[in-house]
Design a protein around this motif. Structure first.
Motif, PDB file in Angstrom:
ATOM      1  N   UNK A  80       0.847  -1.179  -0.186  1.00  0.00           N
ATOM      2  CA  UNK A  80       0.132   0.065   0.055  1.00  0.00           C
ATOM      3  C   UNK A  80       1.049   1.159  -0.090  1.00  0.00           C
ATOM      4  N   UNK A  81       0.843   2.203  -1.098  1.00  0.00           N
ATOM      5  CA  UNK A  81       1.694   3.060  -1.246  1.00  0.00           C
ATOM      6  C   UNK A  81       0.924   4.443  -1.018  1.00  0.00           C
ATOM      7  N   UNK A  82       1.088   5.270  -0.076  1.00  0.00           N
ATOM      8  CA  UNK A  82       0.256   6.615   0.223  1.00  0.00           C
ATOM      9  C   UNK A  82       1.231   7.745   0.057  1.00  0.00           C
ATOM     10  N   UNK A  83       0.580   8.852  -0.178  1.00  0.00           N
ATOM     11  CA  UNK A  83       1.553  10.219  -0.127  1.00  0.00           C
ATOM     12  C   UNK A  83       2.302   9.941  -1.193  1.00  0.00           C
ATOM     13  N   UNK A  84       1.987   9.448  -2.461  1.00  0.00           N
ATOM     14  CA  UNK A  84       3.178   9.066  -3.598  1.00  0.00           C
ATOM     15  C   UNK A  84       3.849  10.552  -3.863  1.00  0.00           C
ATOM     16  N   UNK A  85       5.006  10.174  -4.359  1.00  0.00           N
ATOM     17  CA  UNK A  85       5.879  11.349  -5.019  1.00  0.00           C
ATOM     18  C   UNK A  85       6.490  11.133  -6.239  1.00  0.00           C
ATOM     19  N   UNK A  86       6.738  11.841  -6.929  1.00  0.00           N
ATOM     20  CA  UNK A  86       7.125  11.835  -8.494  1.00  0.00           C
ATOM     21  C   UNK A  86       8.455  10.771  -8.601  1.00  0.00           C
ATOM     22  N   UNK A  87       9.001  11.146  -7.442  1.00  0.00           N
ATOM     23  CA  UNK A  87      10.518  10.156  -7.058  1.00  0.00           C
ATOM     24  C   UNK A  87      10.201   8.905  -6.886  1.00  0.00           C
ATOM     25  N   UNK A  88       8.933   8.303  -6.670  1.00  0.00           N
ATOM     26  CA  UNK A  88       8.425   7.129  -6.343  1.00  0.00           C
ATOM     27  C   UNK A  88       8.212   6.314  -7.863  1.00  0.00           C
ATOM     28  N   UNK A  89       8.401   6.961  -8.785  1.00  0.00           N
ATOM     29  CA  UNK A  89       8.133   6.415 -10.316  1.00  0.00           C
ATOM     30  C   UNK A  89       9.274   5.420 -10.627  1.00  0.00           C
ATOM     31  N   UNK A  90       8.954   4.454 -10.901  1.00  0.00           N
ATOM     32  CA  UNK A  90       9.699   3.168 -11.202  1.00  0.00           C
ATOM     33  C   UNK A  90       8.951   2.110 -11.786  1.00  0.00           C
ATOM     34  N   UNK A  91       9.561   1.077 -12.021  1.00  0.00           N
ATOM     35  CA  UNK A  91       9.212  -0.220 -12.295  1.00  0.00           C
ATOM     36  C   UNK A  91       9.221  -1.026 -10.790  1.00  0.00           C
ATOM     37  N   UNK A  92       8.220  -1.427 -10.397  1.00  0.00           N
ATOM     38  CA  UNK A  92       7.907  -2.226  -9.111  1.00  0.00           C
ATOM     39  C   UNK A  92       7.817  -3.882  -9.510  1.00  0.00           C
ATOM     40  N   UNK A  93       8.885  -4.507  -8.603  1.00  0.00           N
ATOM     41  CA  UNK A  93       9.044  -5.899  -8.877  1.00  0.00           C
ATOM     42  C   UNK A  93       8.689  -6.421  -7.494  1.00  0.00           C
ATOM     43  N   UNK A  94       7.847  -7.782  -7.549  1.00  0.00           N
ATOM     44  CA  UNK A  94       7.769  -8.489  -6.379  1.00  0.00           C
ATOM     45  C   UNK A  94       8.807  -9.679  -6.442  1.00  0.00           C
ATOM     46  N   UNK A  95       9.209  -9.672  -5.159  1.00  0.00           N
ATOM     47  CA  UNK A  95      10.327 -10.770  -5.205  1.00  0.00           C
ATOM     48  C   UNK A  95       9.962 -11.705  -4.021  1.00  0.00           C
ATOM     49  N   UNK A  96      10.428 -12.941  -4.107  1.00  0.00           N
ATOM     50  CA  UNK A  96      10.312 -14.145  -3.133  1.00  0.00           C
ATOM     51  C   UNK A  96      11.482 -14.574  -3.101  1.00  0.00           C
ATOM     52  N   UNK A  97      12.354 -14.694  -1.489  1.00  0.00           N
ATOM     53  CA  UNK A  97      13.305 -15.303  -1.542  1.00  0.00           C
ATOM     54  C   UNK A  97      13.290 -16.600  -0.758  1.00  0.00           C
ATOM     55  N   UNK A  98      13.800 -17.687  -1.185  1.00  0.00           N
ATOM     56  CA  UNK A  98      13.702 -18.985  -0.277  1.00  0.00           C
ATOM     57  C   UNK A  98      14.969 -19.779  -1.200  1.00  0.00           C
ATOM     58  N   UNK A  99      16.057 -19.800  -0.313  1.00  0.00           N
ATOM     59  CA  UNK A  99      17.411 -20.406  -0.866  1.00  0.00           C
ATOM     60  C   UNK A  99      17.830 -19.398  -2.104  1.00  0.00           C
ATOM     61  N   UNK A 100      16.856 -18.806  -3.088  1.00  0.00           N
ATOM     62  CA  UNK A 100      17.237 -17.982  -4.024  1.00  0.00           C
ATOM     63  C   UNK A 100      16.131 -17.173  -4.514  1.00  0.00           C
ATOM     64  N   UNK A 101      16.366 -16.034  -5.600  1.00  0.00           N
ATOM     65  CA  UNK A 101      15.560 -15.164  -5.403  1.00  0.00           C
ATOM     66  C   UNK A 101      14.628 -15.390  -6.789  1.00  0.00           C
ATOM     67  N   UNK A 102      13.308 -15.024  -6.708  1.00  0.00           N
ATOM     68  CA  UNK A 102      12.263 -15.159  -7.522  1.00  0.00           C
ATOM     69  C   UNK A 102      11.784 -14.042  -7.861  1.00  0.00           C
ATOM     70  N   UNK A 103      11.416 -13.545  -9.116  1.00  0.00           N
ATOM     71  CA  UNK A 103      10.903 -12.498  -9.332  1.00  0.00           C
ATOM     72  C   UNK A 103       9.651 -12.121 -10.243  1.00  0.00           C
ATOM     73  N   UNK A 104       8.868 -11.213 -10.034  1.00  0.00           N
ATOM     74  CA  UNK A 104       7.679 -10.947 -10.909  1.00  0.00           C
ATOM     75  C   UNK A 104       8.169 -10.248 -12.041  1.00  0.00           C
ATOM     76  N   UNK A 105       7.240 -10.036 -13.239  1.00  0.00           N
ATOM     77  CA  UNK A 105       7.774  -9.315 -14.434  1.00  0.00           C
ATOM     78  C   UNK A 105       7.690  -7.807 -14.190  1.00  0.00           C
ATOM     79  N   UNK A 106       7.314  -7.290 -12.909  1.00  0.00           N
ATOM     80  CA  UNK A 106       7.366  -5.794 -12.908  1.00  0.00           C
ATOM     81  C   UNK A 106       6.017  -5.246 -13.236  1.00  0.00           C
ATOM     82  N   UNK A 107       5.847  -4.130 -12.579  1.00  0.00           N
ATOM     83  CA  UNK A 107       4.745  -3.299 -12.896  1.00  0.00           C
ATOM     84  C   UNK A 107       5.208  -1.768 -12.766  1.00  0.00           C
TER      85      UNK A 107
END
Length: 113
Positions: A80-107
């Motif tokens: 949940x992202x509130x009080x968003x700022x222009x500097x928050x602009x980016x591609x956001x990736x979901x990550x799961x770590x369990x012995x290694x990293x797994x990544x989403x495609x980004x949004x």
């Protein structure tokens, strides 16, 4: 493990947005879940993380504005992202770590001034 993100888009500065990530597989509840972001020309950075027991960790730049949560019954993690700022602009990736990293495609999250 597959991670599928939803949410993202365009919002004005000061607005709010919610990102969600659904994970497949059976290791979700014992994994560390996180959200990272990458702005153009910058390195990917950790935004927030939540451990299996519920402990959270935030980047200083988002403390007090963003909240990460998880639902182990549904294999989902949200940001949940509130009080968003222009500097928050980016591609956001979901990550799961369990012995290694797994990544989403980004949004893409774009915050207009």
């Amino acid at each position: 493990v597959q991670l599928v993100e939803s949410g993202g888009g365009l919002v004005q500065a000061g607005g709010s947005m919610r990102l969600s990530c659904a994970a497949s597989g059976s290791i979700f509840s014992i994994s560390v879940m996180g959200w990272y972001r990458q702005a153009p020309g910058k390195q990917r950075e950790l935004v927030a993380a939540i451990y299996s027991g519920g402990t959270t960790n935030y980047a200083d730049s988002v403390k007090g504005r963003f909240t990460i949560s998880r639902d182990n019954a549904k294999n989902t993690v949200s940001l949940q992202m509130n009080s968003l700022k222009p500097e928050d602009t980016a591609v956001y990736y979901c990550n799961l770590w369990y012995t290694k990293d797994y990544w989403g495609q980004g949004t893409q999250v774009t915050v207009s001034p």
